[in-house]
Design a protein around this motif. Structure first.
Motif, short mmCIF file in Angstrom:
data_model
loop_
_atom_site.label_atom_id
_atom_site.label_comp_id
_atom_site.label_asym_id
_atom_site.label_seq_id
_atom_site.Cartn_x
_atom_site.Cartn_y
_atom_site.Cartn_z
N GLN A 184 -93.43 -33.69 -0.61
CA GLN A 184 -94.45 -33.04 -1.43
C GLN A 184 -93.87 -31.86 -2.19
OE1 GLN A 184 -98.21 -32.13 0.41
NE2 GLN A 184 -98.83 -30.72 -1.18
N ALA A 185 -93.10 -31.03 -1.51
CA ALA A 185 -92.49 -29.87 -2.17
C ALA A 185 -91.57 -30.32 -3.30
CB ALA A 185 -91.73 -29.02 -1.16
N GLY A 186 -90.80 -31.38 -3.05
CA GLY A 186 -89.89 -31.88 -4.07
C GLY A 186 -90.62 -32.43 -5.28
N LEU A 187 -91.66 -33.22 -5.03
CA LEU A 187 -92.42 -33.80 -6.14
C LEU A 187 -93.12 -32.72 -6.96
CD1 LEU A 187 -94.02 -36.93 -4.42
CD2 LEU A 187 -92.21 -36.93 -6.15
N GLU A 188 -93.73 -31.76 -6.28
CA GLU A 188 -94.46 -30.71 -7.01
C GLU A 188 -93.51 -29.85 -7.83
OE1 GLU A 188 -96.90 -28.71 -4.16
OE2 GLU A 188 -98.35 -30.36 -4.04
N ALA A 189 -92.25 -29.79 -7.42
CA ALA A 189 -91.27 -29.01 -8.18
C ALA A 189 -90.69 -29.81 -9.35
CB ALA A 189 -90.13 -28.57 -7.26
N LEU A 190 -90.64 -31.15 -9.20
CA LEU A 190 -89.93 -31.97 -10.17
C LEU A 190 -90.81 -32.68 -11.19
CD1 LEU A 190 -87.32 -33.61 -7.77
CD2 LEU A 190 -86.84 -31.88 -9.52
N VAL A 191 -92.02 -33.10 -10.77
CA VAL A 191 -92.86 -33.87 -11.68
C VAL A 191 -93.29 -32.99 -12.85
CG1 VAL A 191 -95.07 -35.09 -11.93
CG2 VAL A 191 -93.68 -35.42 -9.87
N PRO A 192 -93.05 -33.43 -14.08
CA PRO A 192 -93.41 -32.62 -15.25
C PRO A 192 -94.91 -32.31 -15.29
CG PRO A 192 -91.92 -34.38 -15.87
CD PRO A 192 -92.34 -34.66 -14.47
N GLU A 193 -95.25 -31.15 -15.78
CA GLU A 193 -96.63 -30.66 -15.77
C GLU A 193 -97.65 -31.63 -16.36
OE1 GLU A 193 -100.28 -28.97 -16.97
OE2 GLU A 193 -98.70 -29.55 -18.39
N PRO A 194 -97.34 -32.34 -17.46
CA PRO A 194 -98.36 -33.25 -18.01
C PRO A 194 -98.78 -34.36 -17.06
CG PRO A 194 -96.64 -32.81 -19.63
CD PRO A 194 -96.16 -32.26 -18.33
N PHE A 195 -97.95 -34.66 -16.08
CA PHE A 195 -98.23 -35.76 -15.16
C PHE A 195 -98.69 -35.30 -13.77
CE2 PHE A 195 -94.63 -37.07 -17.90
CZ PHE A 195 -95.25 -38.07 -18.63
N ARG A 196 -98.59 -34.01 -13.51
CA ARG A 196 -98.73 -33.53 -12.13
C ARG A 196 -100.13 -33.70 -11.57
NH1 ARG A 196 -96.37 -28.04 -12.20
NH2 ARG A 196 -94.64 -29.20 -13.16
N LEU A 197 -101.16 -33.54 -12.39
CA LEU A 197 -102.52 -33.63 -11.90
C LEU A 197 -102.84 -35.00 -11.33
CD1 LEU A 197 -105.28 -32.27 -11.51
CD2 LEU A 197 -105.88 -33.06 -13.81
N ASN A 198 -102.38 -36.05 -12.00
CA ASN A 198 -102.68 -37.42 -11.58
C ASN A 198 -101.54 -38.10 -10.83
OD1 ASN A 198 -105.37 -37.70 -12.52
ND2 ASN A 198 -104.63 -37.97 -14.60
N ALA A 199 -100.45 -37.39 -10.59
CA ALA A 199 -99.29 -38.01 -9.95
C ALA A 199 -99.64 -38.59 -8.58
CB ALA A 199 -98.16 -36.99 -9.81
N HIS A 200 -100.47 -37.89 -7.82
CA HIS A 200 -100.88 -38.40 -6.50
C HIS A 200 -101.56 -39.76 -6.64
CE1 HIS A 200 -102.90 -38.54 -2.58
NE2 HIS A 200 -103.98 -38.86 -3.25
N HIS A 201 -102.46 -39.88 -7.61
CA HIS A 201 -103.20 -41.13 -7.82
C HIS A 201 -102.25 -42.26 -8.22
CE1 HIS A 201 -107.09 -38.80 -8.39
NE2 HIS A 201 -106.18 -37.88 -8.60
N TRP A 202 -101.40 -42.00 -9.21
CA TRP A 202 -100.50 -43.04 -9.68
C TRP A 202 -99.58 -43.52 -8.57
CZ3 TRP A 202 -99.88 -39.31 -14.23
CH2 TRP A 202 -100.79 -39.64 -15.25
N LEU A 203 -99.01 -42.61 -7.82
CA LEU A 203 -98.03 -43.00 -6.81
C LEU A 203 -98.67 -43.73 -5.64
CD1 LEU A 203 -95.74 -39.82 -6.76
CD2 LEU A 203 -95.22 -42.07 -7.76
N ILE A 204 -99.85 -43.29 -5.22
CA ILE A 204 -100.49 -43.95 -4.08
C ILE A 204 -100.93 -45.37 -4.45
CG2 ILE A 204 -102.88 -43.18 -4.40
CD1 ILE A 204 -103.02 -42.70 -1.41
N LEU A 205 -101.44 -45.55 -5.65
CA LEU A 205 -101.84 -46.89 -6.09
C LEU A 205 -100.62 -47.78 -6.30
CD1 LEU A 205 -104.67 -45.92 -8.59
CD2 LEU A 205 -104.96 -47.10 -6.41
#
Length: 234
Positions: A184-205
């Motif tokens: 989680q710490a790595g993803l929140e640091a690396l995922v670009p801001e435009p994608f961060r809000l929905n990144a959880h949804h995209w990755l889990i699906l």
């Protein structure tokens, strides 16, 4: 409030087994991966249903070690009579148990749901708090549940890591880490801001329906050419 949905099935703390750990993809590839996931599903939705921040919180607490389908089957009738902490307290633990009896660990979960509802009424005026620390002191709420609530209910760019996201992140890999907290710490640091809000949804699906645990569906994967996983299926 209009009913919404989000996949938030959470599990026990995860520790990776000793496996090959290739270098994570670079920044440009990371952007391309999330661009493709967004193009495939611009408004990601999953299966855990809720009505408001409180019912989201309850649903995620109930979803630990349970399927979204099973949780929805129980919470539909439950939320019809108790969609706020005051109403849940009025039901009481015994009646809550009756509604969620088909969900694993229902005794403990019923106790937690009533206890967290009491805290919300007595200490927060019936509202769901908007801080990680205040959420995590609620019975049955851990870091992952708190992150889901902050992300979905309050629009904070948090990436709660469950078994699916943990697997996908290490498999592509986006992040190579041995625990969910580190992923989680790595993803929140690396995922670009435009994608961060929905990144959880995209990755889990993506992890649930394409990059599956036993046999990833690589032939229909939108990022197969970018993924470094050595054991792709044909």
């Amino acid at each position: 409030m209009k009913k919404a949905a989000i996949g938030a099935t959470l599990a026990r703390p995860i520790v990776a087994r000793a496996t090959r750990a290739p270098e994570p993809v670079g920044p440009e590839t990371l952007v391309e991966i999330f661009s493709r996931l967004r193009a495939a599903d611009p408004e990601p939705r999953a299966e855990l249903e809720f009505l408001n921040p409180y019912t989201l919180l309850v649903a995620v607490v109930l979803s630990a070690q349970a399927t979204d389908v099973g949780v929805n089957r129980a919470t539909g009738p439950l939320f019809a009579v108790a969609d706020n902490p005051e109403a849940m307290l009025a039901l009481g633990e015994e009646q809550v148990r009756g509604f969620i009896r088909t969900i694993g660990l229902f005794n403990t979960k019923a106790k937690n749901v009533v206890a967290l509802s009491r805290i919300l009424v007595e200490q927060h005026g019936g509202a769901v708090p908007r801080s990680q620390a205040e959420l995590q002191v609620l019975p049955g709420v851990g870091a992952k549940t708190a992150s889901v609530v902050l992300n979905v209910a309050f629009g904070e760019p948090r990436i709660a890591v469950d078994t699916h996201i943990f697997r996908v992140a290490n498999r592509i890999p986006l992040v190579v880490a041995a625990t969910t907290d580190k992923v989680q710490a790595g993803l929140e640091a690396l995922v670009p801001e435009p994608f961060r809000l929905n990144a959880h949804h995209w990755l889990i699906l993506f992890g649930r329906y394409v990059c599956k645990a036993r046999k990833p569906d690589c032939p229909r994967c939108p990022i197969a050419d970018l993924c470094r996983y050595p054991d792709k299926t044909v």
